[in-house]
Design a protein around this motif. Structure first.
Motif, PDB file in Angstrom:
ATOM      1  N   GLY A 350      -9.595  -3.720  -6.987  1.00  0.00           N
ATOM      2  CA  GLY A 350     -10.025  -3.219  -8.209  1.00  0.00           C
ATOM      3  C   GLY A 350      -9.792  -2.485  -8.777  1.00  0.00           C
ATOM      4  O   GLY A 350      -8.328  -2.727  -9.471  1.00  0.00           O
ATOM      5  N   LYS A 351     -10.117  -1.091  -9.691  1.00  0.00           N
ATOM      6  CA  LYS A 351      -9.688  -0.638 -10.538  1.00  0.00           C
ATOM      7  C   LYS A 351      -8.399   0.579 -10.777  1.00  0.00           C
ATOM      8  O   LYS A 351      -8.147   0.744 -11.131  1.00  0.00           O
ATOM      9  N   VAL A 352      -8.116   0.125  -8.501  1.00  0.00           N
ATOM     10  CA  VAL A 352      -7.384   1.307  -8.629  1.00  0.00           C
ATOM     11  C   VAL A 352      -6.172   0.616  -7.865  1.00  0.00           C
ATOM     12  O   VAL A 352      -5.056   1.163  -8.575  1.00  0.00           O
ATOM     13  N   LYS A 353      -5.897  -0.761  -8.398  1.00  0.00           N
ATOM     14  CA  LYS A 353      -4.935  -1.827  -8.424  1.00  0.00           C
ATOM     15  C   LYS A 353      -4.382  -1.351  -9.928  1.00  0.00           C
ATOM     16  O   LYS A 353      -2.772  -1.290 -10.080  1.00  0.00           O
ATOM     17  N   ALA A 391       6.513  -0.071  -4.276  1.00  0.00           N
ATOM     18  CA  ALA A 391       6.388  -1.013  -2.973  1.00  0.00           C
ATOM     19  C   ALA A 391       4.414  -2.012  -2.112  1.00  0.00           C
ATOM     20  O   ALA A 391       4.660  -2.645  -1.953  1.00  0.00           O
ATOM     21  N   VAL A 392       3.808  -0.456  -3.050  1.00  0.00           N
ATOM     22  CA  VAL A 392       2.421  -0.760  -2.788  1.00  0.00           C
ATOM     23  C   VAL A 392       2.423  -1.690  -3.625  1.00  0.00           C
ATOM     24  O   VAL A 392       1.312  -2.994  -2.672  1.00  0.00           O
ATOM     25  N   LEU A 393       2.271  -2.349  -5.175  1.00  0.00           N
ATOM     26  CA  LEU A 393       2.069  -3.401  -5.450  1.00  0.00           C
ATOM     27  C   LEU A 393       2.621  -5.103  -4.814  1.00  0.00           C
ATOM     28  O   LEU A 393       2.256  -5.655  -5.224  1.00  0.00           O
ATOM     29  N   LYS A 394       4.203  -4.496  -4.095  1.00  0.00           N
ATOM     30  CA  LYS A 394       4.677  -5.658  -3.145  1.00  0.00           C
ATOM     31  C   LYS A 394       3.776  -6.144  -2.164  1.00  0.00           C
ATOM     32  O   LYS A 394       3.895  -7.381  -1.531  1.00  0.00           O
ATOM     33  N   ASN A 395       3.242  -5.611  -1.751  1.00  0.00           N
ATOM     34  CA  ASN A 395       2.744  -5.487  -0.744  1.00  0.00           C
ATOM     35  C   ASN A 395       1.461  -5.983  -0.738  1.00  0.00           C
ATOM     36  O   ASN A 395      -0.427  -6.073  -0.635  1.00  0.00           O
ATOM     37  N   ARG A 396       1.633  -7.891  -0.797  1.00  0.00           N
ATOM     38  CA  ARG A 396      -0.029  -8.902  -1.024  1.00  0.00           C
ATOM     39  C   ARG A 396      -0.357  -8.965   0.269  1.00  0.00           C
ATOM     40  O   ARG A 396      -1.365  -9.525  -0.061  1.00  0.00           O
ATOM     41  N   SER A 400      -6.617  -5.472   0.704  1.00  0.00           N
ATOM     42  CA  SER A 400      -7.946  -4.044   0.480  1.00  0.00           C
ATOM     43  C   SER A 400      -7.306  -2.681   2.200  1.00  0.00           C
ATOM     44  O   SER A 400      -7.973  -3.678   2.448  1.00  0.00           O
ATOM     45  N   TYR A 401      -6.888  -1.427   1.066  1.00  0.00           N
ATOM     46  CA  TYR A 401      -6.579  -0.932   1.897  1.00  0.00           C
ATOM     47  C   TYR A 401      -6.581   0.396   2.176  1.00  0.00           C
ATOM     48  O   TYR A 401      -6.676   0.747   0.259  1.00  0.00           O
ATOM     49  N   THR A 402      -6.863   1.744   2.353  1.00  0.00           N
ATOM     50  CA  THR A 402      -6.602   2.665   2.292  1.00  0.00           C
ATOM     51  C   THR A 402      -4.993   3.251   2.045  1.00  0.00           C
ATOM     52  O   THR A 402      -4.185   3.148   2.582  1.00  0.00           O
ATOM     53  N   LEU A 403      -5.080   3.677   0.585  1.00  0.00           N
ATOM     54  CA  LEU A 403      -3.302   4.375   0.184  1.00  0.00           C
ATOM     55  C   LEU A 403      -3.407   5.487   0.822  1.00  0.00           C
ATOM     56  O   LEU A 403      -4.228   6.495   0.825  1.00  0.00           O
ATOM     57  N   ASP A 404      -2.659   6.315   1.365  1.00  0.00           N
ATOM     58  CA  ASP A 404      -2.380   6.847   2.401  1.00  0.00           C
ATOM     59  C   ASP A 404      -0.929   7.312   1.904  1.00  0.00           C
ATOM     60  O   ASP A 404       0.513   6.839   1.896  1.00  0.00           O
TER      61      ASP A 404
END
Length: 683
Positions: A350-353, A391-396, A400-404
């Motif tokens: 959602g908004k975090v993306k 890397a986060v944006l490419k990981n499709r 839905s997972y927690t950013l660490d």
């Protein structure tokens, strides 16, 4: 109060809300003429007439609305029943009435009739009397109901368990009795005469009064005495909660002698105390008392205890706080690191993306504009952040997972190690108020804070801001004002990028070496506008429904959200309507940097770009547009004729840097001093 020429300016503000809107508008109209009172005949007459009309309205208001007489009737009348002594009493407005103690509720009713006859007409008093079993002695034609027969079967003497007693009275009735005892226990001390209760219990057995038996047992349990006296222990009258609450009493987490941390009310601090007493009450409330407490009679709830600890001498020393550097302005690198650290442990959806996308876009734009450089002290951290966001944006694979975030403590240490000094932070808020009206509440709060902080090296800047805010609050200025010299000084102090002043005459070599602040547009905006230098003027025109307002709103949202500009959009034609709200929603524009009004304000100081939609509807001519504040950039929206030309004289076209025509949702650059000549779709 009567208005006069001397007190009109100061007193009218206090009664403004009570006066008609027409009179308030008339007051605003005559205030500029006030300084000519006594010199100009027309101004003097207008002010005298206004005072006369206002005084008549005030006099009428005071005669029409007499204040109601205060009532002598007490607000709170409460009846009390002492379950131990079996006595009834009266309190008025939370004060006990001496001599009101009676042995029965009927006697208390007679006492009230004799001493306070008006109370017997109040519904709340009658309801309390009836709740305690009082029946009015007024004669009626209806016969008195026959008393209900005692239940057959086992007598009170035969009952040997608490479950059987609850069954005799009924579950719901037993629960009511328990709640009544608990409510009474909250107001009174639990210290009681257990021997008297024992006698009362034995009398209830003789008369088969099951309810009275439950009253006594509930009260003993609330006092925590039922396990201390052999009589009740032999009768096996243990916890009633086993039958009514589905379990035994809660067990305390802490014991007498434990050292615990006790939270201080309304703060994040705590104290270390040792437990000396504890009590468990029937409403699942556990209380503790402490030797270190200044008042031993004040108990503490278990929920206010943080946890166990050691004695104060063995308490580990708190960690030393890391030093903080106070600066005038936080560098862009530190701002990016702080934004990145806030993403830790957030759910990537959602908004975090959208936050991740915006942060990466802003960071890459800052690198292109050389706002952050390779020589920056945090260049390595910024490079790592950029790689991580990509890397986060490419990981499709996992949507839905927690950013660490790795090394999160390192990033937090950088973000928390630099803070804007308190005075500079307040001056930044002052800059944002400059040029605005209708912000008196914010101005008052800011004035109080500026007056309370230590100024230090910023005495002169703070003094100028205080004087400006005070003039606006007192009504001497229509909006928060600041001279251009003062404003430019504050820009420099707060690290705000403001274009430097230049001479009106310079040679070619000087001009070639002069810095001009340009706006680094991207995407379709670079295609049709280019790279404009600020301030600039842009014209957008087209027929009704062609998409000119949609294009203008898109550009306003891009400047406000992606470039962080302070943007003012004057929707003079469409106004603050549902259709405008729908456009903003469809375009996904939700930024607080975009301010929308339905009419041009008196001042536009503090804004980077101002949109006027439309110039024709607002009734501006070319000469009026030239007089607008030259420090701002402007985007003018024009209507067009049936032939497709913009509506107005050619002077408008000569006065703008760029002209864009919109037709069938397609924008085309027709004139541009910044070089770009392109076409793009509006949506």
């Amino acid at each position: 109060m009567k208005l006069t020429v001397k007190n009109l300016q100061t007193e009218y503000a206090s009664i403004r809300e009570k006066m008609p809107q027409e009179l308030n508008a008339q007051f605003d109209a005559i205030m500029p003429c006030f300084e000519f009172y006594g010199e100009d005949e027309q101004s003097t007459k207008a002010i005298d007439t206004f005072i006369e009309v206002a005084n008549k309205i005030l006099a009428k208001q005071t005669t029409e609305k007499p204040e109601p007489k205060p009532s002598n009737e007490p607000k709170d009348i409460a009846l009390h029943w002492d379950i131990v002594a079996d006595k009834y009493s009266l309190s008025i407005d939370y004060k006990f009435v001496e001599g009101s103690e009676c042995k029965s509720v009927d006697a208390l009713a007679e006492y009230i009739k004799k001493n306070y006859p008006s109370f017997m007409k109040r519904a709340d008093v009658l309801a309390q009397l009836k709740n305690y079993g009082w029946k009015s002695k007024n004669t009626t034609s209806k016969p008195k109901p026959e008393p209900e027969p005692k239940p057959k079967g086992k007598t009170a003497k035969d009952i040997t368990s608490c479950g059987e007693l609850v069954g005799k009275v009924g579950y719901s009735e037993a629960e009511k009795i328990g709640k009544m005892v608990e409510k009474d226990a909250e107001k009174h001390s639990y210290e009681c005469d257990v021997l008297r209760l024992e006698r009362r219990y034995k009398d209830a057995i003789k008369t088969n009064d099951y309810e009275d038996m439950l009253f006594v047992l509930y009260y003993l349990e609330a006092c925590n005495f039922h396990t201390e006296y052999k009589y009740f222990e032999e009768q096996k009258w243990l916890s009633l909660h086993k039958y009514l609450k589905g379990g035994e009493k809660p067990k305390p987490k802490y014991a007498v002698g434990d050292w615990v941390k006790v939270k201080i009310a309304n703060s994040n601090s705590f104290v270390v105390w040792q437990i000396t007493k504890l009590k468990v009450f029937s409403a699942k409330e556990i209380f503790y008392a402490f030797t270190s407490h200044p008042n031993e009679d004040e108990w503490v709830f278990e929920e206010n205890i943080i946890g166990k600890t050691t004695a104060p001498n063995n308490e580990p020393k708190p960690k030393a706080e890391k030093p903080v550097t106070y600066v005038n302005a936080i560098s862009p690198a530190v701002k990016f690191i702080a934004r990145y650290a806030k993403l830790h442990n957030k759910q990537y959806s959602g908004k975090v993306k959208e936050e991740v996308r915006k942060l990466l876009t802003a960071l890459q734009r800052a690198i292109l504009n050389l706002e952050v450089r390779k020589t920056d002290v945090y260049a390595k951290e910024l490079n790592d952040i950029q790689d991580s966001l990509i890397a986060v944006l490419k990981n499709r694979a996992n949507d839905s997972y927690t950013l660490d975030i790795k090394n999160i403590e390192h990033y937090r240490e950088i973000a928390g190690g630099v803070k804007v000094s308190s005075v500079v932070a307040l001056l930044q808020k002052y800059i944002r108020l400059v040029g605005k009206d209708g912000v008196k509440a914010d101005a008052k709060k800011l004035l109080e804070k500026l007056q309370s902080v230590s100024k230090g090296d910023y005495n002169q800047q703070a003094a100028d801001a205080i004087m400006s805010l005070q003039r606006y609050i007192d009504g001497k200025d229509d909006y928060v004002t600041a001279s251009q010299e003062t404003l430019e000084g504050l820009y420099g102090l707060c690290g705000i990028d403001e274009e430097p002043q230049r001479s009106h005459s310079m040679n070619a070599a000087q001009l070639s070496n002069t810095y001009f602040r340009t706006i680094n547009l991207s995407g379709k905006w670079r295609n049709i506008i280019g790279k404009p230098s600020s301030p600039y003027r842009l014209m957008i025109y087209g027929k009704a429904g062609s998409g000119k307002s949609t294009l203008a709103l898109q550009y306003a949202g891009y400047l406000a959200e992606d470039l962080g500009q302070k943007v003012l959009y004057v929707a003079s034609e469409e106004g603050l309507t549902y259709t405008l709200k729908d456009k903003l929603s469809r375009l996904g524009i939700h930024t607080a940097n975009l301010q929308i009004v339905d009419a041009m304000p008196k001042s536009v100081q503090g804004y980077d770009t101002v949109f006027i939609d439309s110039v024709n509807f607002a009734g501006y001519d070319a000469a009026e547009l030239r007089k607008l504040n030259p420090k701002c950039s402007y985007v003018f929206v024009f209507q067009s004729t049936k032939q497709g030309n913009f509506r107005g004289t050619q002077e408008f076209l000569h006065d703008v840097d760029t002209c864009i025509r919109v037709e069938n949702m397609e924008a085309t650059t027709e004139k541009n001093r910044f070089g770009a000549q392109g076409t793009c779709r509006v949506l």
